[in-house]
Scaffold this motif. Sequence first.
Motif, PDB file in Angstrom:
ATOM      1  N   LYS A  24       0.820  -1.213   0.000  1.00 32.00           N
ATOM      2  CA  LYS A  24       0.000   0.000   0.000  1.00 32.00           C
ATOM      3  C   LYS A  24       0.855   1.264   0.000  1.00 32.00           C
ATOM      4  N   GLY A  25       1.990   1.222  -0.700  1.00 30.07           N
ATOM      5  CA  GLY A  25       2.826   2.395  -0.877  1.00 30.07           C
ATOM      6  C   GLY A  25       3.721   2.765   0.296  1.00 30.07           C
ATOM      7  N   HIS A  26       3.964   1.842   1.211  1.00 34.16           N
ATOM      8  CA  HIS A  26       4.843   2.147   2.342  1.00 34.16           C
ATOM      9  C   HIS A  26       5.489   0.858   2.860  1.00 34.16           C
ATOM     10  N   TYR A  27       6.482   1.032   3.715  1.00 37.71           N
ATOM     11  CA  TYR A  27       7.129  -0.084   4.405  1.00 37.71           C
ATOM     12  C   TYR A  27       7.348   0.319   5.853  1.00 37.71           C
ATOM     13  N   HIS A  28       7.804  -0.614   6.668  1.00 40.84           N
ATOM     14  CA  HIS A  28       8.102  -0.354   8.078  1.00 40.84           C
ATOM     15  C   HIS A  28       9.482  -0.907   8.396  1.00 40.84           C
ATOM     16  N   VAL A  29      10.109  -0.352   9.419  1.00 40.21           N
ATOM     17  CA  VAL A  29      11.345  -0.909   9.962  1.00 40.21           C
ATOM     18  C   VAL A  29      10.954  -1.827  11.105  1.00 40.21           C
ATOM     19  N   VAL A  30      11.572  -3.005  11.115  1.00 44.10           N
ATOM     20  CA  VAL A  30      11.335  -4.010  12.146  1.00 44.10           C
ATOM     21  C   VAL A  30      12.652  -4.193  12.884  1.00 44.10           C
ATOM     22  N   LYS A  31      12.673  -3.845  14.179  1.00 44.59           N
ATOM     23  CA  LYS A  31      13.927  -3.958  14.917  1.00 44.59           C
ATOM     24  C   LYS A  31      13.655  -4.374  16.346  1.00 44.59           C
ATOM     25  N   GLY A  32      14.687  -4.934  16.966  1.00 48.90           N
ATOM     26  CA  GLY A  32      14.540  -5.341  18.357  1.00 48.90           C
ATOM     27  C   GLY A  32      15.642  -6.291  18.771  1.00 48.90           C
ATOM     28  N   ILE A  33      15.383  -6.931  19.887  1.00 48.84           N
ATOM     29  CA  ILE A  33      16.309  -7.913  20.451  1.00 48.84           C
ATOM     30  C   ILE A  33      15.521  -9.192  20.671  1.00 48.84           C
ATOM     31  N   VAL A  34      16.058 -10.321  20.220  1.00 51.47           N
ATOM     32  CA  VAL A  34      15.385 -11.606  20.428  1.00 51.47           C
ATOM     33  C   VAL A  34      15.450 -11.969  21.904  1.00 51.47           C
ATOM     34  N   ARG A  35      14.582 -12.841  22.334  1.00 53.04           N
ATOM     35  CA  ARG A  35      14.562 -13.262  23.740  1.00 53.04           C
ATOM     36  C   ARG A  35      15.816 -14.056  24.087  1.00 53.04           C
ATOM     37  N   VAL A  36      16.245 -13.885  25.311  1.00 55.13           N
ATOM     38  CA  VAL A  36      17.455 -14.562  25.800  1.00 55.13           C
ATOM     39  C   VAL A  36      17.214 -16.070  25.862  1.00 55.13           C
ATOM     40  N   THR A  53       6.305  -2.530  14.719  1.00 53.56           N
ATOM     41  CA  THR A  53       7.096  -1.877  13.678  1.00 53.56           C
ATOM     42  C   THR A  53       7.181  -0.386  13.955  1.00 53.56           C
ATOM     43  N   THR A  54       7.946   0.306  13.143  1.00 50.23           N
ATOM     44  CA  THR A  54       7.952   1.761  13.197  1.00 50.23           C
ATOM     45  C   THR A  54       6.592   2.285  12.735  1.00 50.23           C
ATOM     46  N   LEU A  55       6.297   3.495  13.123  1.00 50.42           N
ATOM     47  CA  LEU A  55       5.051   4.162  12.744  1.00 50.42           C
ATOM     48  C   LEU A  55       5.254   4.799  11.374  1.00 50.42           C
ATOM     49  N   ASP A  56       4.605   4.253  10.373  1.00 50.76           N
ATOM     50  CA  ASP A  56       4.678   4.780   9.012  1.00 50.76           C
ATOM     51  C   ASP A  56       3.285   4.771   8.417  1.00 50.76           C
ATOM     52  N   ASN A  57       2.993   5.749   7.591  1.00 50.31           N
ATOM     53  CA  ASN A  57       1.670   5.880   6.974  1.00 50.31           C
ATOM     54  C   ASN A  57       0.564   5.916   8.044  1.00 50.31           C
ATOM     55  N   ARG A  58       0.884   6.549   9.179  1.00 50.97           N
ATOM     56  CA  ARG A  58      -0.047   6.755  10.288  1.00 50.97           C
ATOM     57  C   ARG A  58      -0.504   5.473  10.977  1.00 50.97           C
ATOM     58  N   TYR A  90      -5.373  -1.965   9.156  1.00 48.32           N
ATOM     59  CA  TYR A  90      -6.234  -1.334   8.161  1.00 48.32           C
ATOM     60  C   TYR A  90      -5.424  -0.490   7.185  1.00 48.32           C
ATOM     61  N   ASP A  91      -5.868  -0.453   5.935  1.00 50.51           N
ATOM     62  CA  ASP A  91      -5.203   0.367   4.916  1.00 50.51           C
ATOM     63  C   ASP A  91      -5.277   1.845   5.262  1.00 50.51           C
ATOM     64  N   GLU A  92      -6.389   2.286   5.779  1.00 48.35           N
ATOM     65  CA  GLU A  92      -6.576   3.669   6.205  1.00 48.35           C
ATOM     66  C   GLU A  92      -6.743   3.677   7.718  1.00 48.35           C
ATOM     67  N   PRO A  93      -5.954   4.481   8.423  1.00 53.34           N
ATOM     68  CA  PRO A  93      -6.078   4.507   9.881  1.00 53.34           C
ATOM     69  C   PRO A  93      -7.464   4.944  10.331  1.00 53.34           C
ATOM     70  N   HIS A 106     -14.843  -5.432  10.202  1.00 51.03           N
ATOM     71  CA  HIS A 106     -14.103  -6.478   9.483  1.00 51.03           C
ATOM     72  C   HIS A 106     -14.098  -6.305   7.968  1.00 51.03           C
ATOM     73  N   ASP A 107     -15.003  -5.501   7.420  1.00 52.33           N
ATOM     74  CA  ASP A 107     -15.042  -5.348   5.977  1.00 52.33           C
ATOM     75  C   ASP A 107     -14.090  -4.267   5.475  1.00 52.33           C
ATOM     76  N   ARG A 108     -13.368  -3.604   6.370  1.00 55.82           N
ATOM     77  CA  ARG A 108     -12.407  -2.576   5.962  1.00 55.82           C
ATOM     78  C   ARG A 108     -11.187  -3.249   5.322  1.00 55.82           C
ATOM     79  N   PRO A 109     -10.654  -2.685   4.244  1.00 58.72           N
ATOM     80  CA  PRO A 109      -9.451  -3.244   3.617  1.00 58.72           C
ATOM     81  C   PRO A 109      -8.265  -3.206   4.584  1.00 58.72           C
ATOM     82  N   LYS A 110      -7.509  -4.270   4.629  1.00 59.08           N
ATOM     83  CA  LYS A 110      -6.338  -4.338   5.499  1.00 59.08           C
ATOM     84  C   LYS A 110      -5.148  -4.920   4.748  1.00 59.08           C
ATOM     85  N   HIS A 111      -3.985  -4.798   5.327  1.00 57.27           N
ATOM     86  CA  HIS A 111      -2.769  -5.291   4.680  1.00 57.27           C
ATOM     87  C   HIS A 111      -1.783  -5.789   5.731  1.00 57.27           C
TER      88      HIS A 111
END
Length: 133
Positions: A24-36, A53-58, A90-93, A106-111
Amino acid sequence: MNLLIGAVKPHHTHYYLLKSSDAKGHYHVVKGIVRVINGNRLDRHIHMFRGITTLDNRHYHRFYGKTGPAIPLEGGGHYHLIDERTFYNYDEPLEAQFGGVIYGEHDRPKHEHRFSGKTIDIIGYDPFFKSFL
């Protein structure tokens, strides 16, 4: 002290920093630390992880999963592969007056987004085990 090769399994964790797939025209950064977990480069241990994820596209996405087994590095150490997906969003916040999550429309478009890559540095080895690794 005599130790069997592969017998030492120190507790440790890894850092990861990945970019999700475009949707849907955007991506997110996924970062962190795995469990010990206790493990070494030869025992094929895995780690669990979760986060947002990071906050992108609201909006952001929740995610969780497990790494692949330990993959030994030449000269010591190891890394893990990650191949997972985010939860749907949801595609639109939604405009929520007081914040939070609204479920039920539930009928709202999601990704979703996929993300894959490998863990980076090993973090948090017990100093006692450092001489054996």
